[in-house]
Write an enzyme that holds these catalytic residues in place. Structure first.
Site, PDB file in Angstrom:
ATOM      1  N   ASP A   1      39.041 -20.131  -2.649  1.00 22.69           N
ATOM      2  CA  ASP A   1      38.448 -19.242  -3.658  1.00 22.69           C
ATOM      3  C   ASP A   1      39.132 -19.440  -5.009  1.00 22.69           C
ATOM      4  OD1 ASP A   1      36.914 -16.574  -4.287  1.00 22.69           O
ATOM      5  OD2 ASP A   1      38.961 -16.237  -5.002  1.00 22.69           O
TER       6      ASP A   1
ATOM      7  N   TYR B   1      40.597 -18.288 -14.051  1.00 26.51           N
ATOM      8  CA  TYR B   1      42.001 -18.498 -13.633  1.00 26.51           C
ATOM      9  C   TYR B   1      42.591 -19.679 -14.377  1.00 26.51           C
ATOM     10  CZ  TYR B   1      40.630 -15.620  -9.550  1.00 26.51           C
ATOM     11  OH  TYR B   1      40.161 -14.628  -8.714  1.00 26.51           O
TER      12      TYR B   1
ATOM     13  N   SER C   1      31.532  -9.625  -6.662  1.00 29.55           N
ATOM     14  CA  SER C   1      32.922  -9.203  -6.534  1.00 29.55           C
ATOM     15  C   SER C   1      33.129  -7.970  -7.401  1.00 29.55           C
ATOM     16  CB  SER C   1      33.862 -10.326  -6.989  1.00 29.55           C
ATOM     17  OG  SER C   1      35.207  -9.934  -6.788  1.00 29.55           O
ATOM     18  N   ASN C   2      33.973  -7.057  -6.927  1.00 26.40           N
ATOM     19  CA  ASN C   2      34.285  -5.824  -7.667  1.00 26.40           C
ATOM     20  C   ASN C   2      33.054  -4.940  -7.861  1.00 26.40           C
ATOM     21  OD1 ASN C   2      37.159  -6.434  -8.212  1.00 26.40           O
ATOM     22  ND2 ASN C   2      36.297  -8.148  -9.360  1.00 26.40           N
TER      23      ASN C   2
ATOM     24  N   ALA D   1      48.648  -7.725  -1.292  1.00 30.30           N
ATOM     25  CA  ALA D   1      49.021  -6.862  -2.424  1.00 30.30           C
ATOM     26  C   ALA D   1      49.953  -7.646  -3.364  1.00 30.30           C
ATOM     27  CB  ALA D   1      49.649  -5.565  -1.943  1.00 30.30           C
TER      28      ALA D   1
ATOM     29  N   GLY E   1      51.864 -10.024  -2.866  1.00 27.50           N
ATOM     30  CA  GLY E   1      53.162 -10.418  -2.291  1.00 27.50           C
ATOM     31  C   GLY E   1      53.927  -9.235  -1.735  1.00 27.50           C
TER      32      GLY E   1
ATOM     33  N   THR F   1      54.448  -8.964   2.031  1.00 31.51           N
ATOM     34  CA  THR F   1      55.355  -9.905   2.719  1.00 31.51           C
ATOM     35  C   THR F   1      56.684  -9.218   3.014  1.00 31.51           C
ATOM     36  OG1 THR F   1      56.410 -10.748   0.703  1.00 31.51           O
ATOM     37  CG2 THR F   1      54.378 -11.859   1.417  1.00 31.51           C
ATOM     38  N   GLY F   2      56.931  -8.069   2.353  1.00 30.06           N
ATOM     39  CA  GLY F   2      58.178  -7.341   2.557  1.00 30.06           C
ATOM     40  C   GLY F   2      59.306  -7.804   1.647  1.00 30.06           C
ATOM     41  N   LYS F   3      58.981  -8.671   0.669  1.00 28.73           N
ATOM     42  CA  LYS F   3      60.099  -9.187  -0.148  1.00 28.73           C
ATOM     43  C   LYS F   3      60.486  -8.258  -1.299  1.00 28.73           C
ATOM     44  CE  LYS F   3      57.454 -12.582  -2.881  1.00 28.73           C
ATOM     45  NZ  LYS F   3      57.334 -14.021  -3.124  1.00 28.73           N
TER      46      LYS F   3
END
Ligand SMILES: NC(=O)c1ccc[n+]([C@@H]2O[C@H](COP(=O)([O-])OP(=O)(O)OC[C@H]3O[C@@H](n4cnc5c(N)ncnc54)[C@H](OP(=O)(O)O)[C@@H]3O)[C@@H](O)[C@H]2O)c1
Length: 310
Positions: free
Chosen positions: A48, A53, A155-156, A213, A215, A218-220
């Site tokens: 995608d 971008y 989208s959106n 979200a 990143g 990922t818990g970082k």
């Protein structure tokens, strides 16, 4: 890898879509190539991107992601192995919105940057209040008739916008067959409810973005001192407290039970949602992508899902 039908678009995709906003932004050309190689090597197929971008990055105009992706497709002769998804409508130097003439020229610019003769799935990036939906759908219909686009999506779109678009399309080939909403363990209200029910009733494919979200899942990022860990860290400020930390706590518990990582569990939760075809996630290194890939084989129990759905 087992593919899933993407609504009634006629396309079939593996259960994880690769997000392309990082190509040429937080992943340079070589890193982007490595991520794309790792993605297809793992058996996935859908990528995608969007014309815009990464226009937000200093010195960028938009089109950087499509250009890098196009270079990779050419270098790897990969066109037939991927389902190619891009979008139109966000502000670019040449224009914005969903008026017919703009859609036609923006699509041709995307095809040129991507170096391909057709796009598999072309999204209206945001609803455009300035343009009658019938005009937008006619423009998409023309692109389909020209062979430049295979299927279209929104989208959106909220439930009201989407219903209006589906009603206007009737049975035409420009009917939106796929929705790309913002949806993950942290942000649920934009999709769950009326929009989710409409997609189920009308048989749309659903590919949610920000599956990690950005990143966070990922818990970082667990405290304010972690926010400098990546270019996106600043976006996590409101998450490293309260409900955000509760969700990370639940991810930790479920991932320990499955010998998995929080990122894998966050993606598996989306893959298990009724109505979701495949989440979209990006990676800035091949190592990150290799961590995400096993999510496709991770089966959560009903107990896991209850524990995660806070
Ligand atoms: N339709 C729309 O309006 C819309 C809007 C936004 C996004 N999207 C689509 O959704 C895609 C995904 O969005 P996104 O990339 O912003 O968010 P995301 O997928 O939720 O987060 C991905 C980011 O998390 C980090 N990450 C990924 N795997 C990791 C791992 N294993 N370990 C540690 N960190 C990891 C990476 O960033 P760092 O390395 O920089 O930390 C990566 O770029 C986009 O590429 C785009 O295709 C669509």
């Amino acid at each position: 890898m087992q593919k899933r039908a993407l609504g009634t678009s006629g396309l079939e995709i593996a259960p994880l879509v690769l997000g392309g906003n990082v190509f040429g932004w937080t992943a340079d050309r070589d890193a982007s190539f490595a991520v794309l190689d790792a993605f297809v090597d793992a058996g996935f197929n859908a990528v995608d991107t969007a014309d815009v971008y990464s226009r937000w990055a200093p010195g960028h105009q938009g089109g950087e992601s499509e250009t890098v992706l196009g270079e990779w497709i050419k270098a790897r002769k990969a066109r037939d192995r991927i389902v190619l998804i891009t979008k139109v409508g966000s502000e670019m130097p040449a224009g914005k919105g969903l008026k017919a003439a703009y859609i036609q020229s923006a699509c041709e610019a995307s095809l040129k940057r991507l170096g391909v003769d057709h796009i598999d799935l072309y999204f209206s990036h945001f609803p455009d209040k300035e343009t009658p939906i019938a005009e937008t759908l006619e423009a998409h219909q023309r692109l389909i008739a020209q062979g430049k686009v295979r299927a279209v999506g929104g989208s959106n779109y909220d439930a009201a916008n989407l219903k209006e678009a589906l009603d206007a399309a009737g049975g035409s080939r420009a009917r939106y067959t796929v929705l790309q909403p913002h949806y993950n363990l942290v942000v649920r209200d934009q999709f769950e409810g009326a929009l989710e029910h409409l997609c189920a009733k009308e048989g749309l494919g659903v590919i949610p973005y920000f599956a990690l979200a950005s990143g966070f899942l990922t818990g970082k990022y667990r405290s304010e001192s972690d926010l400098t860990k990546s270019a996106r860290g600043g976006r996590m400020k409101d998450l490293v407290k309260g409900r955000g930390l509760d969700i990370l706590g639940a991810l930790d518990k479920v991932s320990a039970r499955h010998n998995a990582t929080p990122a894998q569990v966050a993606l598996a939760w989306l893959m298990a949602r009724p109505g979701v075809t495949a989440p979209i996630a990006s990676a800035t290194t091949a190592a990150q992508l290799k961590e995400l890939a096993p999510a496709a084989a991770l089966s959560l129990t009903a107990e896991d899902i209850t524990e995660l759905t806070l």
